[in-house]
Design a protein around this motif. Structure first.
Motif, PDB file in Angstrom:
ATOM      1  N   UNK A  85      -3.367  -2.497   6.319  1.00  0.00           N
ATOM      2  CA  UNK A  85      -2.396  -1.759   7.133  1.00  0.00           C
ATOM      3  C   UNK A  85      -2.886  -0.332   7.245  1.00  0.00           C
ATOM      4  N   UNK A  86      -3.041   0.147   8.519  1.00  0.00           N
ATOM      5  CA  UNK A  86      -3.629   1.468   8.758  1.00  0.00           C
ATOM      6  C   UNK A  86      -2.605   2.385   9.418  1.00  0.00           C
ATOM      7  N   UNK A  87      -2.557   3.600   8.948  1.00  0.00           N
ATOM      8  CA  UNK A  87      -1.668   4.608   9.543  1.00  0.00           C
ATOM      9  C   UNK A  87      -2.379   5.195  10.756  1.00  0.00           C
ATOM     10  N   UNK A  88      -1.755   5.022  11.937  1.00  0.00           N
ATOM     11  CA  UNK A  88      -2.372   5.479  13.177  1.00  0.00           C
ATOM     12  C   UNK A  88      -2.712   6.964  13.128  1.00  0.00           C
ATOM     13  N   UNK A 128      -3.312   3.875  -2.419  1.00  0.00           N
ATOM     14  CA  UNK A 128      -3.469   2.551  -3.041  1.00  0.00           C
ATOM     15  C   UNK A 128      -3.319   1.488  -1.967  1.00  0.00           C
ATOM     16  N   UNK A 129      -4.240   0.497  -1.902  1.00  0.00           N
ATOM     17  CA  UNK A 129      -4.153  -0.540  -0.870  1.00  0.00           C
ATOM     18  C   UNK A 129      -3.129  -1.609  -1.241  1.00  0.00           C
ATOM     19  N   UNK A 130      -2.870  -2.504  -0.275  1.00  0.00           N
ATOM     20  CA  UNK A 130      -2.004  -3.657  -0.559  1.00  0.00           C
ATOM     21  C   UNK A 130      -2.651  -4.526  -1.629  1.00  0.00           C
ATOM     22  N   UNK A 131      -1.842  -4.984  -2.598  1.00  0.00           N
ATOM     23  CA  UNK A 131      -2.327  -6.007  -3.521  1.00  0.00           C
ATOM     24  C   UNK A 131      -2.315  -7.354  -2.805  1.00  0.00           C
ATOM     25  N   UNK A 186       0.836  -1.205   0.000  1.00  0.00           N
ATOM     26  CA  UNK A 186       0.000   0.000   0.000  1.00  0.00           C
ATOM     27  C   UNK A 186       0.871   1.254   0.000  1.00  0.00           C
ATOM     28  N   UNK A 187       0.353   2.321  -0.619  1.00  0.00           N
ATOM     29  CA  UNK A 187       1.037   3.611  -0.625  1.00  0.00           C
ATOM     30  C   UNK A 187       0.030   4.724  -0.375  1.00  0.00           C
ATOM     31  N   UNK A 188       0.472   5.747   0.375  1.00  0.00           N
ATOM     32  CA  UNK A 188      -0.377   6.917   0.578  1.00  0.00           C
ATOM     33  C   UNK A 188      -0.195   7.868  -0.582  1.00  0.00           C
ATOM     34  N   UNK A 189      -1.231   8.685  -0.795  1.00  0.00           N
ATOM     35  CA  UNK A 189      -1.154   9.706  -1.847  1.00  0.00           C
ATOM     36  C   UNK A 189      -0.033  10.683  -1.517  1.00  0.00           C
ATOM     37  N   UNK A 190       0.643  11.198  -2.527  1.00  0.00           N
ATOM     38  CA  UNK A 190       1.750  12.136  -2.339  1.00  0.00           C
ATOM     39  C   UNK A 190       1.184  13.501  -1.991  1.00  0.00           C
TER      40      UNK A 190
END
Length: 889
Positions: free
Chosen positions: A149-152, A48-51, A35-39
């Protein structure tokens, strides 16, 4: 777009910094993207979530290779610099092929579009993929294989509640990223929360972001980051989340091989941080000890470190001393083994003080800090009862340099301060004060190393005092001490006298010692301050301002004052008041632990019995003590047998002035216009003694440093000319600062003890008495103005120093004889010459036999005034404003 499993490889061991890194992408396979957060700042990008199976593939690879030695070959390199190759576990290509293992587990697929049939490695990858499909492994299985996976930071509204919910229990985690040595990003398991953690209690050098987006590392920032990365990045660890102030999560990372926080400190990659130290659950003392180890070894960020007490000898850094006085709620005076008194300030604490509007209250009222500042009296009393007269352990933490008023922006200047941790019976006195709310802890800049060696304990003690509302932190009304000061208040003293006389023995605390027999007492039951004079004795008077100028101290007055201070200052005593004088001072007897202070002073030859003692029940005791002291022939009684001769001489002197001039050699002139002279008759004896003494010293040189000087000792001292002279020790500040008086010449000097040695017995004062005798000019009053006095001294130095003159005794004085001095050739009177030049004034004597001399001097003064010479240049300043200018007729 294809995503490839890749790995970062460190090349070689670190030498002078982090080793180089290379990123290798595994050839011919692909795996799901994480997964990646938006820039930020780019609205077109999205989260984008984990594939599916991406996280499992990453975890498989992490556990397989992190921290292990690998071998790799590069097969292809793109124009953008990306490298593709094969990675093997171990030192050579015979080890496990990582790409094949991933494919075999169904965690990666083979890029068949680039497969060549004649390449056996690529064919093997295809076979392994077929086998994984057949076995339904990994992504070929029927399960989903996805993780959330969540960003606290973005998923938990109140991070502090989240941290508190964990109750400081260790949480399993994986370190995902290292921002710098002390700031990391971790994945908490099993809930898969991404959290940014700052290590509690420390701070590493960081990377400063510039305006253009580039980063500039502080010294050792890259090395600190690599130190943490090489040990923790993508490792399985446990994290204790300890606090969350201002949305910053503080924590401690635990690894089976050790605690990274303490390791960073020990290796000089970090420094302790006070604000987060308090939440460190493993014990702040461990962090301080680790930092102290790095400082002592001067590693990395401490390479230029100099300890606050580096310039002190061990004996000056840690010693045992006796407490003589409590100066303030944060300062005490102690007596060292050498007999020297030293002021010690308690490190890192601040005594009670007035804040805000209280400073401006009662401006017209006589301000007494001890009683008027809230809790100042309680703090002083706590220290007094705990410490006075007791031996304490002193550990010097730092020396605070002296400050001038200019440096502190108008704040009063402070002398140099020795700041230390003082303990008694294992108890830190500063910590005890703070824990009772009777002092506060000073906050320092992070780079300020001048602080208590037990600073964290002080902070913890203050936190307890605040929590429990103790002393200064209490919300109750502050205690008020209504203490009446009746010192010198005659009317109040008269009203109080009968009450004290009827009371018999009353309890008191000695607040101040003015002299050996004059004290200031605090009467706790009566809540008043009184001045108290010891009855039955005649104690030497100290120096004091008088209408005619400064009265010189009588011999042994200072010793008497010190004796009384050491025996009773700030001690609890009992007093018997008998009477009072005209100034409102009470007179009586003072007892401390069955010792009568009046008797003790007489017994130690520091006072004589006064005739008023005859009416007292202590009279016989005083006479007995005086007789004992007289027989010892010391101090006040050293020359008591010579008194009858002096009385006869005084009697004949009153009849007529005797002009019996003798030749003397003037050796030294003081700033107060006193001078020292040698008798010319005994000059040959001195020369002979000096020649013999120096010959003996040359034959048997003294061992440097073997002489331990004490006040009053006779010794030999090496003067600036390299020669040895007889001397007497007047004061010992320290081994490097010993005040000596050259007994044959009258000059003084401050020397190191290494330039002193024992006086050989053959050349003692019994063989030849001290040759320099102190005199002052008769009929002369020295100007109090410093410039005018300096002009007079300069004139005398120019005319008579190191010259032979004729001297005649005129009358005795409190300190030394008053004499007239004549030039050897012209027979002109030196003192009269000073008067005629307008450099001094005439001291009018009333004795009849001196009338002729006084008249001659007064005539000389009138001629100087008429000519407006020197001090008379503006006329007779004594006619008006005399007090203002410091003169009296």
């Amino acid at each position: 777009m294809n995503y490839y499993i890749s790995t970062h490889i460190d090349l070689g061991q670190p030498r002078g910094g982090p080793p180089p890194e290379r990123q290798i992408n595994l050839s011919n396979i692909r795996a799901g993207a994480l997964a990646r957060r938006a820039i930020q700042g780019q609205p077109d990008t999205k989260d984008t979530p984990d594939e599916p199976w991406a996280f499992q593939a990453r975890e498989f690879l992490r556990k397989k290779v992190i921290g292990k030695e690998v071998c790799f070959t590069v097969e292809n390199k793109t124009p953008q610099g990306r490298e593709y190759g094969i990675v093997f576990l171990g030192k050579d290509t015979s080890g496990e092929n990582i790409a094949e293992s991933l494919v075999a587990e169904g965690l990666a697929t083979v890029r068949r579009e680039g497969i060549r049939g004649n390449n056996p490695d690529q064919v093997r990858l295809c076979d392994l993929e077929d086998q994984a499909k057949a076995a339904k492994k990994g992504q070929w299985s029927e399960g989903g294989g996805s993780h959330t996976i969540r960003d606290l930071k973005y998923t938990i509204e109140n991070p502090r509640n989240f941290v508190d919910s964990l109750h400081q229990k260790p949480v399993n985690a994986i370190i995902e990223h290292v921002r710098d040595g002390s700031m990391l990003r971790a994945l908490l398991l099993p809930d898969y929360y991404l959290v940014t953690v700052m290590l509690s209690g420390i701070k590493c050098p960081t990377f400063k972001r510039e305006a253009d987006g580039s980063e500039t590392p502080e010294p050792f920032a890259a090395e600190a980051k690599f130190f943490t990365e090489s040990r923790l990045l993508q490792r399985d660890v446990q994290i204790i989340l300890e606090s969350c102030p201002n949305q910053i999560i503080l924590g401690t990372i635990l690894h089976p091989n050790g605690n990274i926080t303490e390791l960073l400190l020990k290796e000089g990659f970090a420094r302790c941080v006070d604000w987060s130290m308090a939440v460190y659950t493993q014990g702040a003392e461990k962090l301080r000890a680790a930092e102290r180890s790095a400082k002592e070894r001067k590693v990395r960020i401490w390479k230029d470190y100099v300890a606050p007490t580096a310039n002190l000898d061990q004996k000056d850094r840690q010693f045992v001393a006796k407490v003589m006085q409590v100066v303030n709620a944060d300062a005490i005076v102690v007596k060292l083994n050498s007999g020297e008194h030293k002021t010690i300030h308690l490190s890192s604490i601040r005594p009670p003080r007035l804040e805000g509007e209280e400073k401006n209250k009662d401006k017209d009222k006589r301000f007494r800090p001890l009683y008027d500042i809230p809790y100042m009296f309680e703090a002083r009393e706590f220290l007094r009862k705990k410490l006075i007269g007791k031996k304490v352990n002193v550990t010097v933490d730092y020396i605070r340099a002296a400050t001038s008023a200019m440096e502190t922006g108008g704040v009063p200047a402070f002398p140099e301060r020795t700041c230390a941790t003082v303990t008694i019976g294992g108890i830190n006195i500063a910590e005890a004060l703070v824990s009772k709310g009777l002092a506060t802890v000073i906050r320092y800049r992070q780079d300020d190393d001048q602080r208590s060696s037990h600073y964290d304990e002080l902070l913890a003690a203050e936190a307890r005092a605040i929590k429990n509302g103790k002393g200064l932190h209490s919300k109750k009304e502050v205690p008020i001490h209504r203490v009446a000061d009746i010192s010198g208040e005659t009317q109040k003293a008269k009203q109080f006298l009968p009450f004290l006389q009827r009371a018999g023995r009353s309890e008191a605390v000695v607040e101040y010692v003015f002299s050996g027999s004059r004290l200031k007492l605090y009467m706790p039951k009566e809540t008043c301050l009184i001045t108290f004079l010891l009855a039955g004795i005649e104690c030497p008077r100290g120096s004091r301002n008088m209408p005619g100028g400064m009265q010189v101290a009588e011999p042994y007055s200072e010793e008497a004052t010190i004796f009384t201070k050491e025996l009773v200052l700030q001690r609890e005593v009992e007093v018997e008041v008998e009477s009072m004088d005209k100034a409102g001072n009470f007179i009586g007897w003072l007892h401390i632990e069955s010792v009568n202070l009046s008797v003790a002073l007489v017994e130690n030859a520091l006072s004589k019995v006064h005739f008023t003692a005859e009416r007292s029940s202590y009279y016989k005791t005083l006479l007995s003590a005086e007789e004992t002291a007289r027989q010892r022939k010391e101090k006040l009684w050293a020359n008591y047998e010579e008194k009858p001769k002096e009385e006869v001489a005084q009697f004949t002197e009153e009849k007529e002035r005797v002009a019996k001039y003798r030749a003397v050699y003037v050796t030294e002139i003081t700033d107060g216009l006193h001078f020292y002279a040698q008798d010319v008759e005994t000059g040959t004896k001195l020369e002979s003694l000096m020649e013999s003494m120096r010959g003996e010293i040359a034959a048997q040189p003294p061992v440097e440093g073997s002489f331990a000087p004490r006040r009053g000792d006779f010794c030999i001292a090496k003067f600036a000319d390299g020669e040895w002279y007889r001397a007497r020790v007047e004061k010992v500040e320290s081994p490097a600062k010993v005040h000596v008086f050259y007994i044959d010449y009258g000059n003084r000097e401050i020397l190191s003890s290494t330039r002193l040695a024992a006086l050989p017995p053959a050349f003692s004062t019994r063989t030849l008495p001290p040759q320099a005798t102190e005199y002052t000019f008769a009929f002369i009053q020295v100007p109090q103005d410093e410039d005018a006095r300096a002009d007079a001294v300069d004139s005398v130095v120019r005319d008579i120093q190191n010259k032979q003159c004729l001297l005649n005794m005129e009358y005795s004085g409190a300190v030394c004889p008053h004499v007239t001095l004549q030039f050897a050739d012209s027979k002109d009177d030196v003192g009269l010459g000073l008067v005629k030049e307008g450099l001094v004034m005439v001291d009018v004597r009333k004795e009849k036999h001196l009338h002729k001399m006084v008249t001659e001097y007064l005539n000389g003064q009138e001629s100087a005034k008429s000519a407006r010479l020197n001090i008379w240049r503006y006329g007779d300043f004594r006619d008006d404003d005399a007090d203002e200018f410091g003169y009296r007729r």
